[in-house]
Every structure is written in C-alpha cells, then in structure tokens.
Design a protein around this motif. Structure first.
Motif, PDB file in Angstrom:
ATOM      1  N   ALA A  75       0.838  -1.210   0.000  1.00 20.46           N
ATOM      2  CA  ALA A  75       0.000   0.000   0.000  1.00 20.46           C
ATOM      3  C   ALA A  75       0.865   1.248   0.000  1.00 20.46           C
ATOM      4  CB  ALA A  75      -0.925  -0.020   1.218  1.00 20.46           C
ATOM      5  N   ASN A  76       1.972   1.187   0.760  1.00 22.20           N
ATOM      6  CA  ASN A  76       2.878   2.335   0.794  1.00 22.20           C
ATOM      7  C   ASN A  76       3.522   2.557  -0.577  1.00 22.20           C
ATOM      8  OD1 ASN A  76       4.496   4.333   2.438  1.00 22.20           O
ATOM      9  ND2 ASN A  76       6.122   3.123   1.507  1.00 22.20           N
ATOM     10  N   LEU A  77       3.895   1.446  -1.228  1.00 25.50           N
ATOM     11  CA  LEU A  77       4.502   1.579  -2.559  1.00 25.50           C
ATOM     12  C   LEU A  77       3.490   2.158  -3.542  1.00 25.50           C
ATOM     13  CD1 LEU A  77       7.100   0.928  -4.209  1.00 25.50           C
ATOM     14  CD2 LEU A  77       5.918  -1.144  -4.954  1.00 25.50           C
ATOM     15  N   LEU A  78       2.250   1.685  -3.440  1.00 24.07           N
ATOM     16  CA  LEU A  78       1.209   2.217  -4.324  1.00 24.07           C
ATOM     17  C   LEU A  78       1.065   3.727  -4.131  1.00 24.07           C
ATOM     18  CD1 LEU A  78      -1.147   1.947  -6.299  1.00 24.07           C
ATOM     19  CD2 LEU A  78      -2.595   1.266  -4.371  1.00 24.07           C
ATOM     20  N   SER A  79       1.077   4.171  -2.869  1.00 18.73           N
ATOM     21  CA  SER A  79       0.983   5.608  -2.608  1.00 18.73           C
ATOM     22  C   SER A  79       2.158   6.350  -3.229  1.00 18.73           C
ATOM     23  CB  SER A  79       0.960   5.869  -1.104  1.00 18.73           C
ATOM     24  OG  SER A  79      -0.190   5.319  -0.525  1.00 18.73           O
ATOM     25  N   SER A  80       3.337   5.744  -3.151  1.00 10.39           N
ATOM     26  CA  SER A  80       4.515   6.373  -3.753  1.00 10.39           C
ATOM     27  C   SER A  80       4.361   6.466  -5.267  1.00 10.39           C
ATOM     28  CB  SER A  80       5.770   5.568  -3.423  1.00 10.39           C
ATOM     29  OG  SER A  80       5.981   5.517  -2.043  1.00 10.39           O
ATOM     30  N   TYR A  81       3.786   5.416  -5.858  1.00 15.29           N
ATOM     31  CA  TYR A  81       3.584   5.429  -7.306  1.00 15.29           C
ATOM     32  C   TYR A  81       2.585   6.522  -7.705  1.00 15.29           C
ATOM     33  CZ  TYR A  81       6.177   1.077  -8.118  1.00 15.29           C
ATOM     34  OH  TYR A  81       7.169   0.127  -8.242  1.00 15.29           O
ATOM     35  N   VAL A  82       1.538   6.668  -6.906  1.00 13.08           N
ATOM     36  CA  VAL A  82       0.568   7.740  -7.178  1.00 13.08           C
ATOM     37  C   VAL A  82       1.272   9.089  -7.099  1.00 13.08           C
ATOM     38  CG1 VAL A  82      -1.455   8.944  -6.269  1.00 13.08           C
ATOM     39  CG2 VAL A  82      -1.445   6.443  -6.412  1.00 13.08           C
ATOM     40  N   GLN A  83       2.134   9.229  -6.071  1.00 13.16           N
ATOM     41  CA  GLN A  83       2.853  10.490  -5.912  1.00 13.16           C
ATOM     42  C   GLN A  83       3.783  10.754  -7.091  1.00 13.16           C
ATOM     43  OE1 GLN A  83       2.040  12.494  -3.307  1.00 13.16           O
ATOM     44  NE2 GLN A  83       3.195  14.017  -4.478  1.00 13.16           N
ATOM     45  N   ASN A  84       4.419   9.679  -7.590  1.00  6.63           N
ATOM     46  CA  ASN A  84       5.297   9.845  -8.758  1.00  6.63           C
ATOM     47  C   ASN A  84       4.521  10.392  -9.948  1.00  6.63           C
ATOM     48  OD1 ASN A  84       7.405   8.803  -7.322  1.00  6.63           O
ATOM     49  ND2 ASN A  84       7.307   6.757  -8.246  1.00  6.63           N
ATOM     50  N   VAL A  85       3.306   9.860 -10.147  1.00  5.06           N
ATOM     51  CA  VAL A  85       2.490  10.333 -11.270  1.00  5.06           C
ATOM     52  C   VAL A  85       2.118  11.802 -11.061  1.00  5.06           C
ATOM     53  CG1 VAL A  85       0.319  10.029 -12.522  1.00  5.06           C
ATOM     54  CG2 VAL A  85       1.608   8.028 -11.755  1.00  5.06           C
ATOM     55  N   ARG A  86       1.760  12.140  -9.828  1.00  4.91           N
ATOM     56  CA  ARG A  86       1.402  13.536  -9.542  1.00  4.91           C
ATOM     57  C   ARG A  86       2.610  14.454  -9.708  1.00  4.91           C
ATOM     58  NH1 ARG A  86      -2.492  11.907  -4.666  1.00  4.91           N
ATOM     59  NH2 ARG A  86      -4.441  11.844  -5.852  1.00  4.91           N
TER      60      ARG A  86
ATOM     61  N   ILE B  75      -1.145  -3.803 -14.359  1.00 11.76           N
ATOM     62  CA  ILE B  75      -1.581  -2.971 -13.236  1.00 11.76           C
ATOM     63  C   ILE B  75      -1.359  -1.519 -13.647  1.00 11.76           C
ATOM     64  CG2 ILE B  75      -1.213  -2.376 -10.813  1.00 11.76           C
ATOM     65  CD1 ILE B  75       0.016  -5.179 -10.455  1.00 11.76           C
ATOM     66  N   THR B  76      -2.415  -0.725 -13.601  1.00  7.98           N
ATOM     67  CA  THR B  76      -2.299   0.672 -14.021  1.00  7.98           C
ATOM     68  C   THR B  76      -2.646   1.583 -12.849  1.00  7.98           C
ATOM     69  OG1 THR B  76      -3.005   0.011 -16.233  1.00  7.98           O
ATOM     70  CG2 THR B  76      -3.031   2.364 -15.744  1.00  7.98           C
ATOM     71  N   VAL B  77      -1.828   2.602 -12.663  1.00  6.88           N
ATOM     72  CA  VAL B  77      -2.077   3.612 -11.626  1.00  6.88           C
ATOM     73  C   VAL B  77      -2.359   4.932 -12.336  1.00  6.88           C
ATOM     74  CG1 VAL B  77      -1.095   4.854  -9.666  1.00  6.88           C
ATOM     75  CG2 VAL B  77      -0.558   2.430 -10.007  1.00  6.88           C
ATOM     76  N   ASN B  78      -3.552   5.449 -12.110  1.00 12.00           N
ATOM     77  CA  ASN B  78      -3.945   6.735 -12.692  1.00 12.00           C
ATOM     78  C   ASN B  78      -4.052   7.765 -11.581  1.00 12.00           C
ATOM     79  OD1 ASN B  78      -4.811   6.214 -15.664  1.00 12.00           O
ATOM     80  ND2 ASN B  78      -5.719   4.527 -14.492  1.00 12.00           N
ATOM     81  N   ALA B  79      -3.590   8.966 -11.853  1.00 12.11           N
ATOM     82  CA  ALA B  79      -3.740  10.049 -10.875  1.00 12.11           C
ATOM     83  C   ALA B  79      -4.035  11.340 -11.625  1.00 12.11           C
ATOM     84  CB  ALA B  79      -2.484  10.205 -10.024  1.00 12.11           C
ATOM     85  N   THR B  80      -5.166  11.925 -11.308  1.00 13.30           N
ATOM     86  CA  THR B  80      -5.547  13.199 -11.901  1.00 13.30           C
ATOM     87  C   THR B  80      -6.049  14.090 -10.778  1.00 13.30           C
ATOM     88  OG1 THR B  80      -6.248  12.014 -13.878  1.00 13.30           O
ATOM     89  CG2 THR B  80      -6.948  14.303 -13.669  1.00 13.30           C
ATOM     90  N   GLY B  81      -5.411  15.256 -10.606  1.00 14.78           N
ATOM     91  CA  GLY B  81      -5.814  16.136  -9.519  1.00 14.78           C
ATOM     92  C   GLY B  81      -5.672  15.427  -8.191  1.00 14.78           C
ATOM     93  N   THR B  82      -6.743  15.409  -7.425  1.00 13.42           N
ATOM     94  CA  THR B  82      -6.679  14.756  -6.115  1.00 13.42           C
ATOM     95  C   THR B  82      -7.205  13.333  -6.157  1.00 13.42           C
ATOM     96  OG1 THR B  82      -8.856  15.652  -5.593  1.00 13.42           O
ATOM     97  CG2 THR B  82      -6.941  16.933  -4.871  1.00 13.42           C
ATOM     98  N   SER B  83      -7.694  12.893  -7.307  1.00 10.16           N
ATOM     99  CA  SER B  83      -8.232  11.528  -7.374  1.00 10.16           C
ATOM    100  C   SER B  83      -7.196  10.579  -7.965  1.00 10.16           C
ATOM    101  CB  SER B  83      -9.506  11.506  -8.223  1.00 10.16           C
ATOM    102  OG  SER B  83      -9.198  11.807  -9.559  1.00 10.16           O
TER     103      SER B  83
END
Lengths: 281, 359
Positions: free
Chosen positions: B284-295, B334-342
């Motif tokens: 879960a922590n890695l996933l959060s990091s990946y979201v942050q990378n996209v942002r 596995i795809t991680v999408n991040a747009t704005g705050t979502s």
C-alpha cells in the motif's frame, strides 16, 4: 517430483553457464541519480550473481526542501543526487569480488564528499553489505520474540524491533520486488507450502538477524535500506526492501536476457512446483 | 499470374478505394495424439480467401519435435507444401511414440507471396503508374510467432508497393502424450479485492475443453516485465516479475465479494484466486509512492506489465509426469492513474479489468 528436480538441475546448469560468461565481462558504471550506489550494486548483481546489499544511513529531518526535489506521499524526500563512475578492471572470477567491491566503495566515497559516506564493506554470512561508516538502522542490536509466523510477518516483526531502536523512525518492509508474493517465494508455491515457522532473536545485530532469516528462504534474497529525509514537521522513514536476484543469462536462442531467480535454493524441495520453461523463449 | 491482369484492372475500375474488401489470411495447425497406439500427426494449413487467392502464392512448412520424458529431444518429421493456383494449402507429418511419454511440439511456418501489377493510383499520364497493392496486403499484421490459429484481415486500402512482397507467420503448439488432455481456453472472472489486502484484485478462472479437476496448474513468467511507475527516489527496485504460483484445479466456490454468504460462483474446473495488485502495508505504501510519482510529473498514468504463461501438469495431484502449456503470453497489467486529487488503481488479467479508487 522428478520434473521439479530436473528443472532445478537445468536451471542451475544455466546459472553456472551464465556465471562463466558473465564473469568474463568487464563493467563500467557511469551513474548520476538518486541512490547511485544502490543502482551500481544492482548492476553488478546482474552481471555476477554476487549477493550485494546496500544500506543508507538514517537521516535527520530538515526544515525546508530543496527546490525540485521529489517528495513521497508522506512529504519526505529521497536523498540528494549522487554519482558513481567506476570501471572494473576485472570481474573475471569470484576471487575478484573483494577487490571489485572495495573499488566501488572507494570510488563512491571519493566522488561524493559530504554525501552519505564514507561507506565500508562488511561481510555477513554469504552477503557483502555496503554500510555507512556511521552505521545504519540495521547496525543496532535488536530482539524479536520467538514465535511462529509467516516469513513476511517475521520481517515485519524485525522491522518493528529495528524501528524501536531507531528513535521512533518508522521502518517499513517492502517485498514488492517479489511481485507481492514474498511468502510463496520464501516458503514454496504449493497449496501446503506457506505455513508459519518459529523464528526470533535476542540481542543480535539486526543485519545478522536479517541474514539468518533470509538464509531459510527457498529463493536467494538480498536487501536494501533506503531512508527518506523528513521535512518538518514530518519525520523521515526508512524502507527495508528485500528482493530476489535478477541476473543476465543466455537463453536457448542465444540471446542475452534477464532472469529473476525464484526457488533457486529449492532443489528437491517438494514445496515448489516449477514447470519447464516455455518453448522458443 | 499474368492471365489475371485484365480482370484485375477491370475490378479496380469498378470499385472505389473505400469500397474495397480487404484480403484475408488464415494460419492453422493441429496436433493429434492417439494415446493407445502412440501415433502422432501434425497438420498445418495456410489459406487465403478464394476471391483474391489468384494474386498470391501460399505455402506451409511444419515439423514435429519430440521431447521424451527420458532422453534427448529430437525432430521426428517435417514436410512442406505450396501452391500458386489454390486458396488453401496443407501439409502434415506423422510419427509413432511407442509407449514413451513425451511432449510433442508442432512448429509450422506459413507464408504468402504476393505479386502486384501496374495500376494508375492517381490521375496523370503514365509516370504515376505503380505496382499497386490492391487489397492492402502490406498492412496485414503478420510476421510474428503465435500459439493459436490466426486470422489476419487487411484493411483494403490500395497502396503503391514493390512488385513482390511476402508475409509470413510462425505457429507453435504443444501437447503431452501420457493420458492427458489440456484446456482449450480459460474463462476469467474478476472477483473483487482481497479482504485483507485492499489493493490486490482477485481473479477466478474456469477451464474449458474437458475435465481438469485435481490437476495442478502453474504460472511462469519467462521474460522480465516492465514497471514505469518506479523511480530511483522510491528506493528498492522496480517490480519486473512475479514469484510464480501454482494452484489445484477443482470445484471452486467463492462468495460474492460484496460480502454475501451465498456462493454466487460455483463451478468445477476452476482455479484461483490469482491475485494481481499490491499486498500488505508495504504494498500500500509503494502504491501511494507510485501515485505520488504520477502527480509529481503533472498527472497521468503509469503501469506494470507482465506476460504470464500457464502450464498444466498431466497427473492428478501430481507433477511427476510433466505437462503442457495451455496459455501463452497472457497479459497482466496494473495501471495507476492520478488526476488532480483523485487516483485509480486498475488490475487487468486476460483483458478483464477491476478498478478501485485510491484514497
């Protein structure tokens, strides 16, 4: 389990073949990024199959971030960029390992004054560990209550013990490099393989305890400690990543490809089911 | 071929480009094993549609390779055939295994040679006459290695071409001799997210083409995947492979993933769950990091891609008699999408998607 045995033997033969070819190569590194030392270690692992680990020092929180520095989801920053430029005159045989690893340590220390260094080389069981001279979170002595747990839970318990010795800095375990299947890679992949076993340590250096735990795995496993700088009021944190070994091998078509070694220590173990490789790879 | 030139020109004049029907190409093969006698026969066919076949020469070459349970692999037979006057050509060869257990590999090479003629592709005097690829054969997506029969269909757009072009495809199939049959296909069901690992999607599989209960299936990842989400600043290393799992095929029951106690999934020939996603607090922590990378890069998406091969063992509850691959190159994404705050996590197996929001 004839098939499993046969596959394992074939696999080991491939690894030996790889070792003979890969060790005959020289290697130049010219790295400039976050964590160049860890990246250098990874590339040497690919070429040589040496069990090299890297540990970053614990980092203090600071008041303001460097402009442009990426932050993670906790508001913490990775270490500043560093560099590593080194050409190994010889990676030809296993006897070259101490000299080659000392070379990488010396080069990193000379090229990054004021950085994380100096680093030193430490041997722990079958591992060669690049450790900050000031130590890392795994240099502390810890105790982990002996109990029956799965491998992942043992790691978590070790991380909790390390965290308590690191001034409250959170230490998280990252096993993602196993494709989120660390327990299977450690215990085996049959239905009955993944089951708790007893483990614990008392007043032992965390690094030695970790090496001892990973020695029981059916898959060769290395570790890396990455510590992030806390931006006040956030505190920093460290990630203990455990990872399988990825090596370069020559496939049946004569092409050099990368293979991640799973169950390479499982010869004859009935908890592991490994089919023969698919055709034409 | 020349005898057809008059007809060709007439046809082109009669049909505008947009109305042209594309040319098609079929590559087929099959492998028959008679368990009682040990006779093995491989067949392979190259076909094109009848309407356009007179512009093309087609051929097929096949061979059978035997991998005995004991002893060294060997090529048992090979054969080829070609035609310049028919829309279909086949070839076959046979061997006898005696009493030995073995894997049999059929490798076939299919080719199609096209010959083109001069055609005025735009209005002008003679200088803009070209060899014209009338059916858009150049756009056929062949030239690969495939593990199932293939049907290629050209878009039907007339285009300039060299006078002769060739398209080819390799087809590869394998079966085991030893009293075993193997699935012809697999139906995949997305089954929600693991109760204890919020970001690990569950997939259930039902095997088709026979009865396979109590057989063991295993996954293999022969090549490294890709992880475009990882950055050196994350520490560790990118996730480029998965530790291979194995499962027992059986009558499988699964509760509705919304928590209803009734078994809303209740099939024989099932196996699972195959989990795809992020495990535990570390994941879960890695996933959060990946979201942050996209942002950090201004939003968008990143992905982890793996190519899964599925293998089935021959015996019941046993791995001792070998087996065969029944599914090749199955994409896991596995795809991680991040747009704005979502932020959104999507796990995909065999084209079946499961998505959930990341808080």
């Amino acid at each position: 389990m004839t098939t499993t045995l046969k596959v394992a033997q074939t696999f080991l033969a491939q690894v030996c073949l790889f070792a003979a070819t890969a060790l005959a190569q020289d290697l130049s590194l010219n790295l400039q990024d976050h964590r160049s030392l860890a990246e250098g270690a990874r590339r040497i692992r690919e070429k040589t199959h040496w069990m090299i680990c890297v540990e970053e020092p614990l980092r203090a929180s600071k008041a303001a971030s460097t402009a442009g520095q990426p932050r993670d989801n906790r508001g913490a920053e990775p270490p500043a960029r560093d560099k590593l430029q080194v050409t190994f005159a010889s990676l030809r045989k296993r006897g070259d390992r101490p000299q080659a690893l000392q070379q990488i340590v010396s080069a990193y220390n000379a090229q990054n004054p004021g950085g994380d260094g100096p680093y030193r080389l430490e041997s722990v069981a079958s591992y060669q560990v690049l450790v900050p001279a000031t130590g890392s979170i795994l240099s502390a002595r810890i105790g982990v209550p002996r109990a029956a747990r799965l491998a992942q839970d043992h790691l978590n318990a070790l991380a909790t013990a390390v965290s308590s010795q690191a001034g409250g800095t959170e230490v998280m375990v990252d096993t993602a490099a196993f494709g989120f299947r660390f327990n299977q890679a450690f215990h085996g992949n049959t239905d009955l393989a993944v089951k708790p076993f007893e483990w614990g340590v008392s007043n032992e250096v965390a690094r030695n305890a970790l090496a001892g735990l990973l020695n029981s795995s059916l898959t060769s496993t290395v570790w890396q400690v990455d510590c992030h700088v806390g931006i006040k009021p956030s505190v920093g944190h460290c990630i203990l990543s455990v990872m399988p070994i990825t090596v370069e091998v020559t496939n049946s078509a004569g092409r050099m490809v990368k293979r991640t070694l799973f169950y390479d220590k499982a010869v004859g173990n009935t908890n592991v089911v490994v089919p023969p490789p698919p055709p034409a790879q | 071929m020349l005898r057809m030139l008059g007809f060709f020109v007439l046809t082109v004049l009669a049909l505008p480009n947009s109305a042209l029907r594309g040319q098609s190409l079929y590559v087929l093969s099959d492998l028959y094993i008679d368990e009682a006698s040990g006779n093995v026969t491989g067949t392979a066919t190259t076909s094109t549609d009848y309407y356009t076949s007179f512009y093309y020469d087609i051929g097929v070459n096949l061979s059978l390779r035997i991998i005995p349970q004991y002893g060294s692999p060997y090529y048992a037979c090979s054969n080829w055939n070609s035609t310049n006057s028919s829309s279909s050509v086949s070839s076959s060869c046979s061997t006898n295994l005696g009493t030995q257990f073995a894997d049999v590999e059929l490798a076939s090479y299919h080719w199609l040679d096209a010959t083109y003629y001069y055609y005025q592709l735009q209005y002008c005097s003679w200088e803009c006459y070209y060899f014209a690829d009338y059916y858009g054969f150049s756009f056929l997506g062949t030239s690969g290695t495939y593990y199932d029969n293939q049907y290629f269909y050209a878009p039907g757009q007339t285009t300039p071409s060299s006078q002769r072009t060739t398209k080819s495809a390799n087809l590869y199939k394998t079966k085991a001799r030893g009293g075993c049959t193997y699935p012809s296909s697999e139906t995949v069901y997305g089954w929600g997210w693991n109760a204890y690992n919020a970001y690990a999607a569950q997939f259930l599989q039902v095997l088709n083409g026979g009865s396979f209960n109590n057989r063991i299936v295993s996954e293999v990842f022969p090549s490294q995947g890709t992880d475009t989400c990882w950055r050196p600043s994350n520490g560790g290393q990118p996730v480029t492979t998965l530790a291979p799992g194995s499962w027992l095929v059986n009558f499988i029951k699964a509760m509705d993933y919304n928590g209803f106690a009734s078994f809303s999934f209740n099939y024989s020939n099932g196996w699972g769950f195959d989990h795809l996603g992020f495990y535990g607090s570390g994941g879960a922590n890695l996933l959060s990091s990946y979201v942050q990378n996209v942002r950090n890069q201004g939003g968008g998406s990143c992905s982890l891609n793996f190519s899964q091969y599925m293998y089935m063992y021959c015996g019941l509850y046993s791995t001792s008699n070998g087996g065969a691959y029944y599914k090749f190159n199955n994409p896991l994404v596995i795809t991680v999408n991040a747009t704005g705050t979502s932020a959104l996590l999507n796990s995909q197996r065999s084209g079946i998607d499961q998505s959930r929001n990341i808080p």
